[in-house]
Design a protein around this motif. Structure first.
Motif, PDB file in Angstrom:
ATOM      1  N   ASP A  14       0.840  -1.200   0.000  1.00 56.77           N
ATOM      2  CA  ASP A  14       0.000   0.000   0.000  1.00 56.77           C
ATOM      3  C   ASP A  14       0.874   1.249   0.000  1.00 56.77           C
ATOM      4  O   ASP A  14       0.575   2.229  -0.669  1.00 56.77           O
ATOM      5  N   MET A  15       1.924   1.168   0.821  1.00 57.47           N
ATOM      6  CA  MET A  15       2.845   2.301   0.893  1.00 57.47           C
ATOM      7  C   MET A  15       3.459   2.553  -0.485  1.00 57.47           C
ATOM      8  O   MET A  15       3.516   3.690  -0.960  1.00 57.47           O
ATOM      9  N   GLU A  18       0.751   4.076  -2.899  1.00 49.84           N
ATOM     10  CA  GLU A  18       0.423   5.486  -2.663  1.00 49.84           C
ATOM     11  C   GLU A  18       1.593   6.399  -3.026  1.00 49.84           C
ATOM     12  O   GLU A  18       1.406   7.444  -3.640  1.00 49.84           O
ATOM     13  N   LEU A  19       2.794   5.954  -2.632  1.00 38.85           N
ATOM     14  CA  LEU A  19       3.971   6.775  -2.937  1.00 38.85           C
ATOM     15  C   LEU A  19       4.171   6.871  -4.458  1.00 38.85           C
ATOM     16  O   LEU A  19       4.460   7.948  -4.996  1.00 38.85           O
ATOM     17  N   GLU A  21       1.907   6.553  -6.795  1.00 40.74           N
ATOM     18  CA  GLU A  21       0.858   7.413  -7.346  1.00 40.74           C
ATOM     19  C   GLU A  21       1.232   8.876  -7.169  1.00 40.74           C
ATOM     20  O   GLU A  21       1.126   9.681  -8.091  1.00 40.74           O
ATOM     21  N   MET A  22       1.675   9.189  -5.942  1.00 39.58           N
ATOM     22  CA  MET A  22       2.037  10.567  -5.629  1.00 39.58           C
ATOM     23  C   MET A  22       3.151  11.071  -6.552  1.00 39.58           C
ATOM     24  O   MET A  22       3.070  12.167  -7.115  1.00 39.58           O
TER      25      MET A  22
ATOM     26  N   GLY B 325       1.871   6.364   7.830  1.00 37.73           N
ATOM     27  CA  GLY B 325       2.587   6.928   6.679  1.00 37.73           C
ATOM     28  C   GLY B 325       1.799   6.722   5.394  1.00 37.73           C
ATOM     29  O   GLY B 325       1.712   7.630   4.553  1.00 37.73           O
ATOM     30  N   VAL B 326       1.210   5.537   5.267  1.00 43.62           N
ATOM     31  CA  VAL B 326       0.423   5.227   4.061  1.00 43.62           C
ATOM     32  C   VAL B 326      -0.800   6.134   3.992  1.00 43.62           C
ATOM     33  O   VAL B 326      -1.115   6.708   2.941  1.00 43.62           O
ATOM     34  N   THR B 329       0.087   9.629   2.949  1.00 45.76           N
ATOM     35  CA  THR B 329       0.397   9.709   1.522  1.00 45.76           C
ATOM     36  C   THR B 329      -0.893   9.615   0.693  1.00 45.76           C
ATOM     37  O   THR B 329      -1.075  10.347  -0.289  1.00 45.76           O
ATOM     38  N   ALA B 330      -1.783   8.703   1.140  1.00 48.48           N
ATOM     39  CA  ALA B 330      -3.055   8.530   0.418  1.00 48.48           C
ATOM     40  C   ALA B 330      -3.881   9.813   0.464  1.00 48.48           C
ATOM     41  O   ALA B 330      -4.447  10.240  -0.547  1.00 48.48           O
ATOM     42  N   TYR B 332      -2.783  12.775   0.810  1.00 48.61           N
ATOM     43  CA  TYR B 332      -2.112  13.730  -0.081  1.00 48.61           C
ATOM     44  C   TYR B 332      -2.569  13.514  -1.518  1.00 48.61           C
ATOM     45  O   TYR B 332      -2.911  14.452  -2.250  1.00 48.61           O
ATOM     46  N   ASN B 333      -2.617  12.226  -1.901  1.00 46.59           N
ATOM     47  CA  ASN B 333      -3.007  11.890  -3.270  1.00 46.59           C
ATOM     48  C   ASN B 333      -4.470  12.252  -3.545  1.00 46.59           C
ATOM     49  O   ASN B 333      -4.802  12.727  -4.628  1.00 46.59           O
ATOM     50  N   ARG B 336      -4.741  15.909  -4.009  1.00 41.19           N
ATOM     51  CA  ARG B 336      -4.106  16.251  -5.268  1.00 41.19           C
ATOM     52  C   ARG B 336      -5.010  15.922  -6.457  1.00 41.19           C
ATOM     53  O   ARG B 336      -5.169  16.705  -7.381  1.00 41.19           O
ATOM     54  N   LYS B 337      -5.618  14.762  -6.384  1.00 42.93           N
ATOM     55  CA  LYS B 337      -6.418  14.297  -7.513  1.00 42.93           C
ATOM     56  C   LYS B 337      -7.787  14.969  -7.605  1.00 42.93           C
ATOM     57  O   LYS B 337      -8.248  15.306  -8.684  1.00 42.93           O
TER      58      LYS B 337
END
Lengths: 135, 526
Positions: A14-15, A18-19, A21-22, B325-326, B329-330, B332-333, B336-337
């Motif tokens: 998952d990490m 997501e990373l 994708e970012m 952390g995941v 980040t998610a 953030y995405n 962003r999207k």
């Protein structure tokens, strides 16, 4: 995409997702690996500008991979870790004395859950062409 | 033959009658009455050494009337010997030749075979230059000799006993002195009314008085206690040793001092107790040691528990960091999207909660990695100011005010770990602000205490803490907040201890709480 190549090595899929994708949204070309051996194979097979590397990895440990990357490529490495950098957390983790010299090889260290803008800033900096012929 | 003993009164008659026999005539004795009434045993022999007369005491001493017995028969009958002359038979007739009176110590047997001791004298009876008889008198000294012997034995025994006792006394005197000079035994002699006769220095010292204070005073006047008095009396009556354990012997004056003591009745010659010896051992140190040990054990258990919890907490915290952390980040995405402002509020909330979770994790980790502080000389006021600034930022929307007066700490330095100290003040300020609902005030005041320590007091006008909770607020994982780890004050207290400081809290429910942080000063500079 013509962006710089970034490799993400983290056993948390998952990490990785997501990373990736970012970073893709930021315009980078991204590959992912979920264990140390896969990571090593990809390092050996392609030229990455930046590697986001988790330290705790199955099959081939993060610090070993870090050393390998630094010895065989010019990739900049950002270590991403959930292990507090100043703490010994049990037998699996490396002791500070073992880890410190390895961490010295890293170009940056980010503790999870890291500040995303900070990480992106580092990647931008590291992905900029450094060599004169690339200019 | 006159074998009958017919009393002293008629000795004269017997003498008269003797004249009528074939035996030679006895010298005329003017007063037969006098002879008969002679108080000591007396025997008269005639010239042929045959007994012609024995007075009543003689008959009594011999146990038979020896009249008519020849001296040889007599010797045989009574086994007459003189121990002084090598057990040789006494030659009474020697007096015959010498014509002098002799005194000798004799031993003879009476008719019942009992041994008698006698101091005897014999003297010739002389008439016109011719020995006509011998008079033998003696004093029966058997009883006296026996008494003397017994006395002698008794004296010897007494002497032995005296020596023994003296040795014992010397030994016990040494023992007594040894015990008396020992630092932990309290000793006192009491009479049967429990008046002090003497006490040793330790005894007097325990009560903060000179030893001479006690003699003549009554124990129960000084330290009244009915129950103990009854037990003392029992000991006195029963003549048995009385023991007590961990007893406040001087309760009336020193209820805080406990003793193991024993009361020893000292028996006199009549078998009654005529003195009591009180020996007491101060067990306060022992009790304190046991108490300390119990506390230490408790602390070790607690430390072990904390260490286990710390390891667990660190592991959990570490494992949580990855998913967090995941999530971050998610989020953030997503932001962003979507680019959708309608989602922004929700996304902001998620990010805020991620920050909060991260803070909790860090707190847990900080607790589990309580490290040796890296002590640096720093201005304590600066650290407090930084914490206040941080708190203001974090609690931007909180209506409570934070006021400060750190003038008292101007130029005050302490030796401490910057980040650890920061964490302490951060924690205390967060608690203070969270205790206030709506309007209110957090006051931060810095001073130098009377003992020369830097003091920072953080008071709030919040809800306060109930007394029963107040004593638990430093316990790890104890919290009164809906969302707290219960580690803030536990961590702060540990951190301050590592930095040689201390923390204390006083509170009034409904009125507010004041937290006082103290750190040893490391000089002042203007």
């Amino acid at each position: 995409m013509t962006g710089a190549k970034v490799l993400i090595v983290d056993d948390d899929r998952d990490m990785c997702a997501e990373l990736a994708e970012m970073l893709r949204l930021e315009g980078y070309t991204v590959d992912t690996a979920h264990d140390g051996l896969e990571g090593k194979r990809m390092i050996d097979g392609g030229a990455y500008a930046v590697v986001l590397l988790d330290l705790k990895l199955p099959l081939y440990d993060g610090p070993e991979l870090l050393r390998h990357i630094k010895e065989t490529s010019s990739a900049r490495v950002i270590v991403i870790t959930g292990v507090p950098l100043t703490e010994e957390l049990g037998r699996e983790a490396l002791s500070w004395e073992e880890r410190e010299p390895v961490l010295d090889l890293a170009d940056a260290v980010a503790e999870k859950p890291f500040d995303i803008s900070g990480v992106l800033e580092s990647i931008r900096r590291f992905a900029r062409p450094r060599s004169p012929e690339a200019l | 033959m006159q074998a009958e003993h017919d009393g002293t009164g008629r000795a004269g008659e017997r003498l008269d009658r003797g004249e009528s026999s074939l035996r030679p005539a006895l010298p005329e004795i003017d007063s037969g009455e006098l002879l008969a009434s002679f108080p000591e045993p007396m025997i008269l022999y005639d010239a042929e050494m045959v007994i012609r007369f024995a007075n009543a005491p003689a008959v009594e001493s011999l146990g038979f009337d020896p009249t008519s017995l020849s001296i040889d028969a007599m010797r045989e009958r009574i086994d007459l010997r003189s121990p002084e002359s090598d057990d040789r038979a006494v030659d009474l007739d020697q007096a015959d030749g010498e014509r002098v009176a002799r005194s000798t110590f004799y031993r003879f047997h009476d008719s019942a075979g009992r041994v008698h001791m006698a101091l005897g004298s014999s003297a010739p009876l002389v008439r016109r230059g011719e020995v006509v008889g011998v008079v033998w008198t003696w004093i029966d000294i058997t009883d006296r000799v026996r008494a003397e012997e017994m006395l002698s034995v008794a004296m010897d025994r007494l002497e032995d006993e005296l020596v023994e006792r003296t040795i014992e006394l010397i030994e016990s005197q040494e023992l007594l002195e040894e015990i008396s000079s020992s630092t932990h035994l309290l000793m006192a002699g009491l009479d049967t009314s429990f008046n002090y006769l003497r006490v040793n220095k330790t005894f007097a010292g325990a009560l903060g008085r000179p030893p001479e204070f006690f003699p003549g005073r009554n124990h129960f006047d000084l330290f009244p206690c009915e129950r103990t008095e009854r037990r003392f009396e029992q000991a006195l009556l029963s003549r048995r040793v009385l023991n007590a354990k961990q007893h406040a012997l001087f309760r009336a004056e020193r209820p805080d001092l406990f003793y193991d003591w024993s009361l020893h009745p000292v028996l006199g010659q009549d078998g009654e107790a005529d003195e009591l010896i009180l020996v007491a051992v101060d067990v306060n140190l022992r009790m304190k040691a046991i108490d300390d040990l119990r506390k230490a054990t408790e602390q070790i258990k607690q430390a072990k528990r904390l260490s286990d919890i710390g390891t667990l907490a660190a592991t959990v915290a570490h494992e949580l960091r990855n998913p967090l952390g995941v999530i971050r980040t998610a989020v953030y995405n997503i932001r962003r999207k979507s680019g959708d402002p309608a989602l922004e509020r929700h996304i902001a909330n998620i990010e805020k909660k991620i920050d909060e979770s991260s803070a909790i994790i860090n707190n847990l980790l900080n607790y589990s990695r309580m490290q040796t502080p890296s002590l640096k000389r720093l201005r304590v006021g600066d650290i407090v100011s930084e914490s206040i600034t941080g708190a203001r930022k974090r609690f931007r929307t909180h209506p409570a005010k934070i006021s400060r007066n750190l003038r008292g700490l101007r130029g005050a330095f302490v030796k401490a770990d910057v980040s650890q100290l920061r964490m302490v003040f951060d924690n205390v300020l967060v608690n203070a602000l969270q205790a206030i609902e709506g309007d209110g005030e957090v006051r931060v005041r810095g001073t130098i205490g009377k003992d020369g320590a830097a003091v920072v007091e953080i008071s709030d006008t919040g809800c306060g803490i109930e007394p029963q909770n107040l004593e638990r607020i430093f316990d790890p994982f104890f919290t009164l907040k809906a969302k707290g780890t219960g580690l803030g004050l536990a961590v702060s207290s540990e951190l301050l201890a590592l930095n040689k400081g201390s923390i204390s809290v006083r509170s009034k429910p409904g009125a507010g709480t004041t937290v006082k942080v103290k750190l040893p000063l490391d000089g002042r500079e203007s």
